[in-house]
Enzyme design. Structure first.
Site, PDB file in Angstrom:
ATOM      1  N   ASP A  71      26.701  -0.428  47.354  1.00  0.00           N
ATOM      2  CA  ASP A  71      26.375  -0.765  45.549  1.00  0.00           C
ATOM      3  C   ASP A  71      26.311  -2.162  46.319  1.00  0.00           C
ATOM      4  OD1 ASP A  71      24.817  -0.476  44.128  1.00  0.00           O
ATOM      5  OD2 ASP A  71      25.848  -0.072  42.421  1.00  0.00           O
ATOM      6  N   ARG A  79      29.791  -5.964  46.268  1.00  0.00           N
ATOM      7  CA  ARG A  79      31.051  -5.906  47.059  1.00  0.00           C
ATOM      8  C   ARG A  79      32.221  -6.202  47.722  1.00  0.00           C
ATOM      9  NH1 ARG A  79      29.585  -3.661  42.099  1.00  0.00           N
ATOM     10  NH2 ARG A  79      28.319  -1.982  41.669  1.00  0.00           N
ATOM     11  N   ARG A 141      19.465  -8.027  37.172  1.00  0.00           N
ATOM     12  CA  ARG A 141      19.737  -7.407  39.087  1.00  0.00           C
ATOM     13  C   ARG A 141      18.059  -6.886  38.581  1.00  0.00           C
ATOM     14  NH1 ARG A 141      23.446  -2.287  37.240  1.00  0.00           N
ATOM     15  NH2 ARG A 141      22.556  -1.661  39.677  1.00  0.00           N
ATOM     16  N   LYS A 171      15.997   2.125  43.753  1.00  0.00           N
ATOM     17  CA  LYS A 171      16.700   2.383  42.492  1.00  0.00           C
ATOM     18  C   LYS A 171      15.836   1.638  41.643  1.00  0.00           C
ATOM     19  CE  LYS A 171      20.999  -0.855  43.115  1.00  0.00           C
ATOM     20  NZ  LYS A 171      22.592  -0.772  42.978  1.00  0.00           N
ATOM     21  N   HIS A 172      16.063   2.054  40.412  1.00  0.00           N
ATOM     22  CA  HIS A 172      16.309   3.711  39.416  1.00  0.00           C
ATOM     23  C   HIS A 172      15.553   4.090  38.938  1.00  0.00           C
ATOM     24  CE1 HIS A 172      20.226   0.648  39.598  1.00  0.00           C
ATOM     25  NE2 HIS A 172      20.618   1.328  39.092  1.00  0.00           N
ATOM     26  N   HIS A 184      25.719   4.668  32.688  1.00  0.00           N
ATOM     27  CA  HIS A 184      27.290   5.221  32.561  1.00  0.00           C
ATOM     28  C   HIS A 184      28.059   5.728  31.191  1.00  0.00           C
ATOM     29  CE1 HIS A 184      27.021   1.492  35.815  1.00  0.00           C
ATOM     30  NE2 HIS A 184      27.105   2.489  35.922  1.00  0.00           N
ATOM     31  N   ASP A 256      22.131   9.063  41.387  1.00  0.00           N
ATOM     32  CA  ASP A 256      22.958   8.134  40.975  1.00  0.00           C
ATOM     33  C   ASP A 256      24.078   8.763  40.701  1.00  0.00           C
ATOM     34  OD1 ASP A 256      23.862   5.255  40.009  1.00  0.00           O
ATOM     35  OD2 ASP A 256      22.745   4.881  38.737  1.00  0.00           O
TER      36      ASP A 256
END
Length: 481
Positions: A71, A79, A141, A171-172, A184, A256
């Protein structure tokens, strides 16, 4: 079909996580038996540094032919640079500049970095149209709130990543930008009919598909008009009907993370896996903590669903065939070159200054740290790298006395740093109190500049990546170019 063949097809649909900087034996065993791939997580210790990461991906390839995913959006979601902050600004900054060629260059360089460490599918770009200011999970984002702007940058980012030999994943789907909840933690509802989706959320997905995006990631969103009351990840109407039928995406569909409550909170991950495959997904991202026992339970559920007739063997074979096509495209390897300068070029072009900066001198910088979200994670941000410790005060949520802060700033310039202050009443209250005592202070907003206080100067960076922080520090005279 033999039990071995069915097990191989079931494994081909999984992207598994694992702990640590080396692959456990159970992961290598599954790779030897046809596992689709892995997802790397910084929080799992999978990304200790570029040299070690390249060694890890080489180890994985010795055992099989995995899709290796991460990601890495750049900007706030990084990351590879999770210990320092990203050298690339994120989508909001690129949208503020609105130069698609710059977006393409940034993502081509980012793709070259990923290819260099052996990652071949990047869970980026985010092509959500951020129409809700208080969106808790998208924000910076997104390239912006205008579907047409987001679309041109979705196409540019897709092209840049794939020119570097790394598959992009838009995405998403069908769009997380209008939500006020984090998938989440729950199942957000997007109250939009197909006509609204067509002219808003779906515009960037069409652009990415036309640009040849290799994968699309589903979101755990309930869009009542199209998903029949369930998350899009589990909806045949959303994936097979809308994404494949109406939009014409013939590449891989990735879910996801299935450990998110929006997908499995009520039914569990094994059941969510079966439903997602039935809906038309090809690769299942399991999440960060679903290790050997969980993987076994998911495989057992998929195999049992095929044997009982709940899941067609042909559907599982179709998913595996799409993944094989993706792997064939990945085979030649990366072809991009890292552009070490493009990140700062983009961040400098994105930063916006209105009003006046403080006079020359060593400012006191007060950073108000708002809680982040799960997608961003614990990545450092702010102006700290360019300041002596004595010049920086971090307010982390504990009660503070504004009078004490103003006393510390007496006789020197004052800079107040916030992040998405429009989403944090405590930040706004403290900033307003400090500005009442120091109208000459400068405010630096490192999230979305939705709330603009009455300050002498206001700097908007459109993100909190390392590159964004340096661009603001340069304006303030804290860092040389």
């Amino acid at each position: 079909m033999t039990a071995s063949d069915l097990g191989r097809l079931a494994r081909a649909a999984l992207l598994v996580p694992f702990p640590g900087p080396t692959a456990p034996r159970w992961v290598l065993d599954h790779l030897e038996r046809g596992l689709g791939g892995v997802t790397l997580f910084a929080i799992n210790g999978n990304v200790p540094g570029n040299t070690a990461l390249a060694a890890l991906t080489a180890e994985l390839r010795k055992a099989g032919d995995p899709v290796i995913t991460i990601d890495e959006e750049g900007g706030d979601v990084t990351r590879l640079a999770h210990t320092t902050g990203s050298p690339y600004p994120g989508n909001a900054a690129l949208g503020a500049v609105d130069d698609p060629e710059l977006t393409r260059r940034v993502h081509r360089s980012l793709g070259a970095e990923l290819a260099g460490v052996g990652v071949n599918l990047n869970f980026a770009p985010s092509v959500d149209v951020n129409t809700a200011d208080d969106n808790p999970v998208i924000g910076t984002r997104a390239f912006g709130s205008d579907p047409v702007l987001v679309a041109r940058h979705a196409a540019a980012a897709t092209a840049g990543l794939q020119e570097a030999g790394v598959a992009a994943c838009a995405k998403h789907f069908p769009g997380h930008g209008a939500t006020r909840e984090d998938s989440h933690l729950s199942v957000p509802i997007v109250d939009a009919d197909l006509e609204l989706l067509d002219r808003r959320e779906l515009v960037p997905f069409r652009a990415a598909i036309e640009a040849g995006v290799k994968a699309v990631m589903t979101a755990h969103l309930n869009v009542p008009a199209i998903t029949d009351g369930q998350p899009a990840t589990l909806s045949h109407a959303a994936i097979t009907g809308l994404l494949r039928g109406r939009l014409g995406h013939d590449g891989v569909v990735v879910t996801d993370a299935l450990d998110m409550r929006g997908a499995s909170g009520e039914i569990g991950i094994p059941e969510a896996a079966v439903r997602a495959l039935n809906a038309g997904a090809d690769l299942l991202c399991l999440g960060s903590q679903e290790y050997e026992d969980s993987v076994r339970a998911i495989l057992d559920a998929i195999v049992a669903a095929v044997r009982s007739g709940r899941l067609a063997e042909e559907r599982l074979a179709e998913a595996a065939e799409r993944t094989e096509r993706l792997k064939a495209w990945l085979a030649p390897g990366g072809a991009g070159t890292v552009d070490a300068a493009v990140g700062m070029e983009a961040a400098r072009r994105a930063v916006r200054l209105s009003g006046e900066l403080p006079e020359a001198g060593s400012p006191l910088v007060i950073e108000l740290h708002a809680p982040g979200n799960i997608a961003v994670g614990p990545v450092p941000w702010g102006l700290g790298p360019w300041l002596p410790a004595a010049d920086l005060v971090r307010v982390d949520g504990d009660p503070v006395d504004p009078a004490d802060l103003l006393e510390r700033a007496n006789g020197r310039p004052l800079v107040l740093v916030v992040r998405d202050a429009h989403r944090d009443a405590g930040q706004r209250e403290l900033v307003s109190t400090l500005l009442a005592g120091r109208s000459d202070a400068v405010v630096v907003e490192m999230g979305l500049p939705v709330w603009r206080p009455e300050s002498a100067g206001f700097i908007a960076t459109y993100g909190a990546a390392y590159a964004n922080g340096r661009a603001a520090a340069e304006l303030l005279g804290l860092a040389g170019e």
